[in-house]
Scaffold this active site. Structure first.
Site, PDB file in Angstrom:
ATOM      1  CG  PHE A  10      34.519 -32.032  -6.049  1.00  0.00           C
ATOM      2  CD1 PHE A  10      35.855 -32.432  -6.078  1.00  0.00           C
ATOM      3  CD2 PHE A  10      33.976 -31.447  -7.195  1.00  0.00           C
ATOM      4  CE1 PHE A  10      36.640 -32.240  -7.218  1.00  0.00           C
ATOM      5  CE2 PHE A  10      34.746 -31.256  -8.331  1.00  0.00           C
ATOM      6  CZ  PHE A  10      36.080 -31.634  -8.339  1.00  0.00           C
ATOM      7  CG  LEU A  36      29.501 -33.807   7.664  1.00  0.00           C
ATOM      8  CD1 LEU A  36      29.983 -34.483   8.941  1.00  0.00           C
ATOM      9  CD2 LEU A  36      30.604 -33.829   6.614  1.00  0.00           C
ATOM     10  CB  ALA A  84      24.996 -26.088  -3.328  1.00  0.00           C
ATOM     11  CB  THR A 135      26.915 -23.521 -11.499  1.00  0.00           C
ATOM     12  OG1 THR A 135      26.973 -24.283 -12.698  1.00  0.00           O
ATOM     13  CG2 THR A 135      25.442 -23.222 -11.219  1.00  0.00           C
ATOM     14  CG  ASP A 136      28.974 -23.538 -16.529  1.00  0.00           C
ATOM     15  OD1 ASP A 136      28.317 -24.299 -15.788  1.00  0.00           O
ATOM     16  OD2 ASP A 136      29.806 -23.966 -17.368  1.00  0.00           O
ATOM     17  CD  GLU A 137      24.655 -27.405 -14.672  1.00  0.00           C
ATOM     18  OE1 GLU A 137      23.432 -27.578 -14.574  1.00  0.00           O
ATOM     19  OE2 GLU A 137      25.481 -28.317 -14.598  1.00  0.00           O
ATOM     20  CE1 TYR A 161      23.661 -27.185  -8.426  1.00  0.00           C
ATOM     21  CE2 TYR A 161      24.050 -27.130 -10.799  1.00  0.00           C
ATOM     22  CZ  TYR A 161      24.487 -26.886  -9.502  1.00  0.00           C
ATOM     23  OH  TYR A 161      25.731 -26.339  -9.289  1.00  0.00           O
ATOM     24  CE  LYS A 165      24.942 -22.814  -6.933  1.00  0.00           C
ATOM     25  NZ  LYS A 165      25.628 -22.840  -5.597  1.00  0.00           N
ATOM     26  CG  ASN A 190      30.820 -29.369 -16.068  1.00  0.00           C
ATOM     27  OD1 ASN A 190      30.191 -28.462 -16.595  1.00  0.00           O
ATOM     28  ND2 ASN A 190      30.284 -30.537 -15.762  1.00  0.00           N
ATOM     29  CE  LYS A 200      27.701 -33.911  -8.931  1.00  0.00           C
ATOM     30  NZ  LYS A 200      28.394 -32.789  -8.330  1.00  0.00           N
ATOM     31  CG  HIS A 295      21.738 -33.605 -21.231  1.00  0.00           C
ATOM     32  ND1 HIS A 295      22.324 -34.811 -21.554  1.00  0.00           N
ATOM     33  CD2 HIS A 295      22.701 -32.885 -20.599  1.00  0.00           C
ATOM     34  CE1 HIS A 295      23.568 -34.818 -21.136  1.00  0.00           C
ATOM     35  NE2 HIS A 295      23.830 -33.660 -20.559  1.00  0.00           N
TER      36      HIS A 295
HETATM   37  P1  NAD Z   1      29.262 -31.240  -3.412  1.00  0.00           P
HETATM   38  O1  NAD Z   1      27.894 -31.784  -3.601  1.00  0.00           O
HETATM   39  O2  NAD Z   1      30.439 -32.131  -3.603  1.00  0.00           O
HETATM   40  O3  NAD Z   1      29.405 -30.652  -1.919  1.00  0.00           O
HETATM   41  C1  NAD Z   1      28.395 -29.907  -1.313  1.00  0.00           C
HETATM   42  C2  NAD Z   1      28.720 -29.804   0.184  1.00  0.00           C
HETATM   43  O4  NAD Z   1      27.689 -29.005   0.785  1.00  0.00           O
HETATM   44  C3  NAD Z   1      28.733 -31.159   0.896  1.00  0.00           C
HETATM   45  O5  NAD Z   1      29.848 -31.234   1.753  1.00  0.00           O
HETATM   46  C4  NAD Z   1      27.436 -31.156   1.686  1.00  0.00           C
HETATM   47  O6  NAD Z   1      27.500 -31.923   2.875  1.00  0.00           O
HETATM   48  C5  NAD Z   1      27.248 -29.669   1.973  1.00  0.00           C
HETATM   49  N1  NAD Z   1      25.838 -29.310   2.207  1.00  0.00           N
HETATM   50  C6  NAD Z   1      24.766 -29.659   1.438  1.00  0.00           C
HETATM   51  N2  NAD Z   1      23.631 -29.168   1.978  1.00  0.00           N
HETATM   52  C7  NAD Z   1      24.004 -28.471   3.089  1.00  0.00           C
HETATM   53  C8  NAD Z   1      23.295 -27.718   4.062  1.00  0.00           C
HETATM   54  N3  NAD Z   1      21.961 -27.585   4.001  1.00  0.00           N
HETATM   55  N4  NAD Z   1      23.996 -27.126   5.058  1.00  0.00           N
HETATM   56  C9  NAD Z   1      25.360 -27.258   5.123  1.00  0.00           C
HETATM   57  N5  NAD Z   1      26.065 -27.970   4.242  1.00  0.00           N
HETATM   58  C10 NAD Z   1      25.406 -28.570   3.238  1.00  0.00           C
HETATM   59  O7  NAD Z   1      29.336 -29.970  -4.330  1.00  0.00           O
HETATM   60  P2  NAD Z   1      30.575 -29.346  -5.133  1.00  0.00           P
HETATM   61  O8  NAD Z   1      30.670 -29.996  -6.455  1.00  0.00           O
HETATM   62  O9  NAD Z   1      31.745 -29.300  -4.238  1.00  0.00           O
HETATM   63  O10 NAD Z   1      30.037 -27.851  -5.378  1.00  0.00           O
HETATM   64  C11 NAD Z   1      30.271 -26.824  -4.419  1.00  0.00           C
HETATM   65  C12 NAD Z   1      29.631 -25.536  -4.913  1.00  0.00           C
HETATM   66  O11 NAD Z   1      30.199 -25.186  -6.171  1.00  0.00           O
HETATM   67  C13 NAD Z   1      28.127 -25.643  -5.153  1.00  0.00           C
HETATM   68  O12 NAD Z   1      27.542 -24.446  -4.738  1.00  0.00           O
HETATM   69  C14 NAD Z   1      27.998 -25.822  -6.655  1.00  0.00           C
HETATM   70  O13 NAD Z   1      26.785 -25.288  -7.115  1.00  0.00           O
HETATM   71  C15 NAD Z   1      29.180 -25.013  -7.139  1.00  0.00           C
HETATM   72  N6  NAD Z   1      29.758 -25.437  -8.431  1.00  0.00           N
HETATM   73  C16 NAD Z   1      30.109 -26.746  -8.646  1.00  0.00           C
HETATM   74  C17 NAD Z   1      30.714 -27.110  -9.849  1.00  0.00           C
HETATM   75  C18 NAD Z   1      31.149 -28.540 -10.120  1.00  0.00           C
HETATM   76  O14 NAD Z   1      31.569 -28.830 -11.247  1.00  0.00           O
HETATM   77  N7  NAD Z   1      31.085 -29.445  -9.156  1.00  0.00           N
HETATM   78  C19 NAD Z   1      30.942 -26.142 -10.823  1.00  0.00           C
HETATM   79  C20 NAD Z   1      30.554 -24.811 -10.581  1.00  0.00           C
HETATM   80  C21 NAD Z   1      29.988 -24.484  -9.380  1.00  0.00           C
HETATM   81  O1  DAU Z   2      28.661 -26.735 -15.218  1.00  0.00           O
HETATM   82  C1  DAU Z   2      28.883 -26.760 -13.828  1.00  0.00           C
HETATM   83  C2  DAU Z   2      28.128 -27.905 -13.201  1.00  0.00           C
HETATM   84  O2  DAU Z   2      28.838 -29.094 -13.521  1.00  0.00           O
HETATM   85  C3  DAU Z   2      27.973 -27.765 -11.697  1.00  0.00           C
HETATM   86  O3  DAU Z   2      27.197 -26.626 -11.415  1.00  0.00           O
HETATM   87  C4  DAU Z   2      27.316 -29.014 -11.101  1.00  0.00           C
HETATM   88  O4  DAU Z   2      27.265 -28.905  -9.693  1.00  0.00           O
HETATM   89  C5  DAU Z   2      28.145 -30.205 -11.486  1.00  0.00           C
HETATM   90  O5  DAU Z   2      27.550 -31.391 -11.010  1.00  0.00           O
HETATM   91  C6  DAU Z   2      28.292 -30.278 -12.995  1.00  0.00           C
HETATM   92  O6  DAU Z   2      27.012 -30.535 -13.623  1.00  0.00           O
HETATM   93  P1  DAU Z   2      26.874 -31.512 -14.885  1.00  0.00           P
HETATM   94  O7  DAU Z   2      25.477 -31.981 -14.999  1.00  0.00           O
HETATM   95  O8  DAU Z   2      27.498 -30.898 -16.090  1.00  0.00           O
HETATM   96  O9  DAU Z   2      27.859 -32.676 -14.378  1.00  0.00           O
HETATM   97  P2  DAU Z   2      27.767 -34.267 -14.468  1.00  0.00           P
HETATM   98  O10 DAU Z   2      29.109 -34.791 -14.068  1.00  0.00           O
HETATM   99  O11 DAU Z   2      26.567 -34.817 -13.778  1.00  0.00           O
HETATM  100  O12 DAU Z   2      27.592 -34.515 -16.028  1.00  0.00           O
HETATM  101  C7  DAU Z   2      28.537 -34.020 -16.967  1.00  0.00           C
HETATM  102  C8  DAU Z   2      28.028 -34.368 -18.331  1.00  0.00           C
HETATM  103  O13 DAU Z   2      28.095 -35.800 -18.506  1.00  0.00           O
HETATM  104  C9  DAU Z   2      26.568 -33.990 -18.566  1.00  0.00           C
HETATM  105  O14 DAU Z   2      26.412 -33.566 -19.903  1.00  0.00           O
HETATM  106  C10 DAU Z   2      25.817 -35.293 -18.333  1.00  0.00           C
HETATM  107  C11 DAU Z   2      26.810 -36.343 -18.772  1.00  0.00           C
HETATM  108  N1  DAU Z   2      26.752 -37.647 -18.061  1.00  0.00           N
HETATM  109  C12 DAU Z   2      26.769 -37.626 -16.692  1.00  0.00           C
HETATM  110  C13 DAU Z   2      26.695 -38.817 -15.999  1.00  0.00           C
HETATM  111  C14 DAU Z   2      26.693 -38.818 -14.478  1.00  0.00           C
HETATM  112  C15 DAU Z   2      26.724 -38.817 -18.775  1.00  0.00           C
HETATM  113  O15 DAU Z   2      26.732 -38.833 -20.017  1.00  0.00           O
HETATM  114  N2  DAU Z   2      26.665 -39.996 -18.077  1.00  0.00           N
HETATM  115  C16 DAU Z   2      26.633 -40.047 -16.715  1.00  0.00           C
HETATM  116  O16 DAU Z   2      26.563 -41.153 -16.147  1.00  0.00           O
END
Ligand code: NAD
Ligand code: DAU
Length: 356
Positions: A10, A36, A84, A135-137, A161, A165, A190, A200, A295
């Site tokens: 993403f 992938l 990740a 991440t902030d988590e 998770y 991280k 997020n 998500k 949670h």
């Molecule tokens: P995502 O799950 O959408 O994408 C992860 C990517 O990493 C995928 O393309 C997957 O194929 C690849 N991958 C997984 N394992 C691998 C491996 N062993 N070797 C090579 N590639 C691998 O994740 P995202 O939401 O795009 O998050 C990207 C980064 O940002 C992560 O490190 C996550 O912790 C961080 N982050 C995400 C969020 C969020 O809200 N999504 C917020 C803050 C930080």
């Molecule tokens: O804060 C940053 C993080 O945000 C990233 O590090 C993670 O990679 C990313 O996945 C995201 O984590 P969250 O757990 O916050 O995201 P998620 O979209 O899974 O959930 C957002 C909030 O919504 C959380 O409080 C759980 C809730 N939720 C989620 C799902 C999937 C629901 O209530 N219902 C659902 O079906």
């Protein structure tokens, strides 16, 4: 040349697309290493087909030999590490893969980067950066009236998770303090926006609503997250890579705390406006389900450091960003259908069958 890991996911795919579009970076090619997994989707990068500035490598960050070869061959001036396992719910059901990729994989990259960096000549060595995307988590859960997370907030990860991280953040820190590796770490809140995998919260709600399926809200839905449009996260990472102080961490956030239930209502209202359902308002589909174990109740990012030091601020408000996002999903039903059917993975298998 920069090496991006996880650039088919993403945020990584948004980062690669924006890097190759932004005037300040578009002339610098990207090597994109991604395993992938289910979360990686090369369709996200379809607009780069035939673009010599983008080299995709299908491989795993735990493969030291492969990472060494890529560093030797391409001599990137930076590694931007997104790869990740990223879904909290999946980490609860199966934490092993999170340890393998997020901890072991980050360790492998750090070791490969250290060997590569140590062998670079003076100026290249000084310019090299390892940027770790986190991440902030890692900071844990905030009380309702507590101040937002600063970079000095104690680490209190609560899920497999976030623990994985946090472990990777600590490794990055240690590789700087012990070996002098020029690292940067970003801790972001997020994200939401195009190419967000529909497991998500925000994309799940859009996709389920359009299919007339229940919108599952965990517990009372009053948990708070701090939402940032993905392209603002990407511009923040570019700013940190360009101007961040080596060894520092930078929180990235959108100053946009919202309860999950309010997010779901906002998505429903936008869909009511943009694609009304004759059966009635989409909010009728909201269903409270049992809560996520452990949670976290509230996250909030204090983003003053990156603004003060690097002049970064988000370009989107939540109003503009969520509207763009809902519109994107309405216009990309084919992308959603492929993800849901798994067809994007079959396409990858077909596309790569027989290739070196
Ligand atoms: P995502 O799950 O959408 O994408 C992860 C990517 O990493 C995928 O393309 C997957 O194929 C690849 N991958 C997984 N394992 C691998 C491996 N062993 N070797 C090579 N590639 C691998 O994740 P995202 O939401 O795009 O998050 C990207 C980064 O940002 C992560 O490190 C996550 O912790 C961080 N982050 C995400 C969020 C969020 O809200 N999504 C917020 C803050 C930080
Ligand atoms: O804060 C940053 C993080 O945000 C990233 O590090 C993670 O990679 C990313 O996945 C995201 O984590 P969250 O757990 O916050 O995201 P998620 O979209 O899974 O959930 C957002 C909030 O919504 C959380 O409080 C759980 C809730 N939720 C989620 C799902 C999937 C629901 O209530 N219902 C659902 O079906």
């Amino acid at each position: 040349m920069i090496l991006v890991t996880g650039g088919a996911g993403f945020i990584g795919s948004n980062f690669v697309l924006d890097w190759l579009a932004d005037a300040a970076t578009r002339d610098e090619p990207v090597v994109n290493l991604d395993a992938l997994t289910y979360a990686g989707n090369l369709r996200n990068l379809a607009s780069l087909a035939g673009d010599a500035r983008h080299t995709f490598v299908h491989g795993d960050i735990t493969d030291r030999g492969l990472v060494d070869r890529l560093l030797a061959e391409h001599r990137p001036r930076a590694i931007v590490h997104f790869a990740a396992e990223s879904h909290v719910d999946r980490s609860i059901h199966g934490p092993g893969e999170f340890i393998r990729t997020n901890v072991q994989g980050s360790f492998t990259l750090l070791e490969a980067a250290r060997a590569h960096w140590a062998g670079l000549p003076g100026a290249e060595r000084d310019a090299f950066r390892f940027l770790h995307v986190s991440t902030d988590e890692v900071y844990g859960s905030l009380a309702p009236d507590a101040p937002a997370f600063t970079e000095d907030h104690p680490y209190e990860p609560n899920s497999p998770y976030s623990a994985s991280k946090a472990a990777s953040d600590h490794l990055v820190r240690a590789w700087h303090h012990t070996y002098g590796l020029p690292v940067l770490t970003t801790n972001c809140s997020n994200n939401y926006g195009p190419f967000h995998f529909p497991e998500k919260l925000i994309p799940l709600m859009i996709v389920n609503a359009l299919a007339g399926k229940p919108l599952p809200v965990y517990g009372d839905g009053r948990q708070i997250r701090d939402w940032l449009y993905v392209k603002d996260h990407c511009s923040g990472i570019r700013a940190v890579l360009a101007r961040g102080r080596v060894g520092q961490t930078y929180n990235i956030g959108g100053w946009n705390e919202q309860a999950n239930i309010d997010i779901v209502h906002r998505v429903c209202a936008l869909l009511d406006e943009l694609k009304p359902d004759p059966a009635g308002p989409y909010a009728r589909l909201i269903t409270h389900v049992s809560d996520r174990p452990g949670h976290d109740r509230r996250y909030a990012i204090d983003a003053r450091k990156i603004e003060r030091e690097l002049g970064w601020r988000p370009a989107e408000t939540f109003d503009t960003g969520i509207r763009k996002t809902v519109q994107w999903y309405l216009q990309h039903g084919d992308w959603v259908a492929e993800v849901q059917s798994g067809a994007y993975r079959e396409w990858v298998a077909r596309n790569y069958a027989g290739r070196a």
